[in-house]
Design a protein around this motif. Structure first.
Motif, PDB file in Angstrom:
ATOM      1  N   ALA A  80      35.157  25.827   6.285  1.00 17.96           N
ATOM      2  CA  ALA A  80      35.653  26.966   6.801  1.00 17.96           C
ATOM      3  C   ALA A  80      35.216  27.951   5.444  1.00 17.96           C
ATOM      4  CB  ALA A  80      37.189  26.769   7.107  1.00 17.96           C
ATOM      5  N   LEU A  81      35.479  26.963   4.390  1.00 16.23           N
ATOM      6  CA  LEU A  81      35.702  28.001   3.249  1.00 16.23           C
ATOM      7  C   LEU A  81      34.176  28.762   2.844  1.00 16.23           C
ATOM      8  CD1 LEU A  81      36.438  25.086   0.393  1.00 16.23           C
ATOM      9  CD2 LEU A  81      36.675  27.887   0.289  1.00 16.23           C
ATOM     10  N   ALA A 141      45.235  24.680  -1.271  1.00 18.15           N
ATOM     11  CA  ALA A 141      45.229  24.020  -2.536  1.00 18.15           C
ATOM     12  C   ALA A 141      46.427  23.576  -2.375  1.00 18.15           C
ATOM     13  CB  ALA A 141      44.743  25.041  -3.696  1.00 18.15           C
ATOM     14  N   GLU A 142      47.245  24.097  -2.105  1.00 14.74           N
ATOM     15  CA  GLU A 142      48.860  24.169  -2.124  1.00 14.74           C
ATOM     16  C   GLU A 142      49.313  22.676  -1.707  1.00 14.74           C
ATOM     17  OE1 GLU A 142      53.267  26.161  -1.820  1.00 14.74           O
ATOM     18  OE2 GLU A 142      51.588  27.748  -1.391  1.00 14.74           O
ATOM     19  N   GLU A 143      48.717  23.016   0.017  1.00 16.61           N
ATOM     20  CA  GLU A 143      48.904  21.814   0.711  1.00 16.61           C
ATOM     21  C   GLU A 143      48.241  20.809   0.366  1.00 16.61           C
ATOM     22  OE1 GLU A 143      48.572  19.218   4.159  1.00 16.61           O
ATOM     23  OE2 GLU A 143      46.354  20.686   3.281  1.00 16.61           O
ATOM     24  N   LEU A 145      29.542  20.021  -7.878  1.00 20.37           N
ATOM     25  CA  LEU A 145      30.844  19.863  -7.765  1.00 20.37           C
ATOM     26  C   LEU A 145      31.398  18.594  -6.756  1.00 20.37           C
ATOM     27  CD1 LEU A 145      30.959  23.851  -5.729  1.00 20.37           C
ATOM     28  CD2 LEU A 145      32.806  22.834  -7.789  1.00 20.37           C
ATOM     29  N   ALA A 146      29.911  17.333  -6.745  1.00 18.82           N
ATOM     30  CA  ALA A 146      30.660  16.509  -6.061  1.00 18.82           C
ATOM     31  C   ALA A 146      30.900  15.797  -7.567  1.00 18.82           C
ATOM     32  CB  ALA A 146      29.524  16.005  -5.284  1.00 18.82           C
ATOM     33  N   ALA A 200      40.593  26.149  -8.662  1.00 18.65           N
ATOM     34  CA  ALA A 200      39.147  25.987  -9.139  1.00 18.65           C
ATOM     35  C   ALA A 200      38.435  25.902  -8.331  1.00 18.65           C
ATOM     36  CB  ALA A 200      39.242  25.507 -11.087  1.00 18.65           C
ATOM     37  N   LEU A 201      38.272  24.405  -7.909  1.00 18.74           N
ATOM     38  CA  LEU A 201      37.747  23.715  -7.195  1.00 18.74           C
ATOM     39  C   LEU A 201      37.210  24.143  -6.420  1.00 18.74           C
ATOM     40  CD1 LEU A 201      35.784  21.062  -6.702  1.00 18.74           C
ATOM     41  CD2 LEU A 201      38.113  20.210  -5.172  1.00 18.74           C
ATOM     42  N   PHE A 202      38.139  24.593  -5.430  1.00 13.77           N
ATOM     43  CA  PHE A 202      38.097  25.592  -3.912  1.00 13.77           C
ATOM     44  C   PHE A 202      37.266  26.533  -3.725  1.00 13.77           C
ATOM     45  CE2 PHE A 202      41.851  23.780  -1.534  1.00 13.77           C
ATOM     46  CZ  PHE A 202      40.994  21.200  -1.410  1.00 13.77           C
TER      47      PHE A 202
END
Length: 368
Positions: free
Chosen positions: A233-234, A246-248, A327-328, A350-352
């Motif tokens: 979905a990203l 990210a908050e969830e 990213l991995a 930042a990661l997302f």
């Protein structure tokens, strides 16, 4: 005539593999020279906590077993296993929380303030020792420097670098490692796990029995699907949705497990999108085996030419594959540090964002 009663199973016998660790500590126990401070380190799920409790069982056992380990059958051994022994004091850092000086001081005082209830030894076990604050570690250091009589401290950590050097220098450091994947798979099958599930869980765990067991349970498949859905979905997520997710994730109790699955997904994306020179030298990539098959299964079931859809597995520009690989490593590192972070929210943002950018690179190279 009835069958003979099977001997009680000792805690140390429940630790899969780790023969070197058992031999080192067992020899010290038999010789009566076990250090006053033992540091057990290693990845999650390799048996550190079971070894810690087995050492406590050995020190508090009321019989003399020739192996040096606890007999497993006496009252003391059974109470250590159950977590109810009055002379075994266990403190574990809650997921995502730090251990402050007040909490640590209370634990230390519970260990040393009174004489042993049973008149023998006292054992203090600290799980997640690296999550203690610097002030807490300095307070603990005093007890390690001046150990009370008949007291053994056992520190358990996934990240020994998170401990003060002075603490590490005062402990005997024993490291537990990962096991061969096939051994973990066979162990899972012996526990009644179906062969296909056992093989997948063992591979995903990277040779960590505790993690493999969790992955073999039904809820693990749901977690993998949740992570795969978000990775896909990203590609088209808005900034609002990205920050909401990210908050969830930051508040999820299973954040480390989600991040480990995310790291595996990103490694798979490196295999799927990367030229050979990007994945060369990475053992798990050489075989080309995918760690999270749901990733490709879900994508192949999605109709239409979606943004960043992997087509022939070899985009002309390796930038996307290199981004997925980086990213991995970032997700894996964040999973290991999750318990040390006050809040992982900014790191997840930042990661997302970087992952969405990597998908866009993949889309550009596929359509160029």
């Amino acid at each position: 005539m009835g069958s003979a009663k099977a001997p009680p199973r000792r805690l140390i016998d429940r630790v899969l593999g780790q023969d070197r660790v058992k031999a080192i500590i067992g020899a010290d126990l038999r010789a009566g020279r076990l250090t006053h401070a033992l540091l057990l380190s290693g990845p999650a799920g390799v048996g550190k906590q079971v070894v810690a409790r087995a050492v406590a069982q050995a020190l508090l056992c009321s019989t003399s077993h020739p192996s040096g380990w606890g007999c497993g059958g006496c009252r003391d051994c059974q109470e250590v296993e159950a977590g109810t022994h009055p002379d075994c004091h266990w403190l574990e850092a809650a997921a995502g929380q730090r251990l402050g000086i007040d909490e640590l001081r209370g634990w230390v005082q519970s260990v040393v303030a009174l004489r042993p209830v049973r008149g023998g030894s006292r054992v203090g076990v600290l799980v997640g020792a690296d999550r203690a604050t610097e002030a807490g570690q300095n307070m603990l250091l005093k007890s390690l420097e001046e150990p009370p009589a008949s007291t053994t401290w056992i520190l358990v950590t996934e990240s020994p670098a998170g401990l003060l050097p002075t603490i590490r220098s005062r402990c005997q450091h024993v490291t537990l490692g990962v096991l061969p994947v096939h051994e973990v798979a066979e162990w899972l099958k012996a526990q009644g796990v179906k062969a296909e599930v056992a093989a997948t869980a063992a591979r995903l765990s990277g040779g960590r029995p505790g993690v493999a067991w969790d992955l073999s349970q039904p809820e693990a498949a749901a977690r993998r699907n949740l992570v795969v859905d978000w990775v896909l979905a990203l590609r088209e997520a808005t900034a609002t949705e990205l920050f909401r997710q990210a908050e969830e994730w930051a508040e999820a109790p299973d954040l480390p497990a989600r991040l480990e699955i995310l790291a595996l997904c990103l490694r798979d994306l490196t295999v799927l999108t990367g030229p050979r020179d990007v994945v060369a030298g990475e053992d798990e990539f050489q075989a080309g085996a995918l760690l999270v098959p749901e990733l490709v299964q879900r994508q192949s079931g999605m109709g239409g030419a979606r943004r960043g859809r992997i087509r022939d597995g070899r985009p002309r520009d390796p930038a996307a594959a290199r981004a997925f690989l980086a990213l991995a490593e970032q997700a894996d590192g964040l999973a290991r540090r999750a318990g040390q972070l006050g809040s992982p929210r900014l790191s997840l943002d930042a990661l997302f964002l970087d992952l969405r950018s990597a998908w866009h690179k993949c889309a550009g190279s596929s359509s160029g």
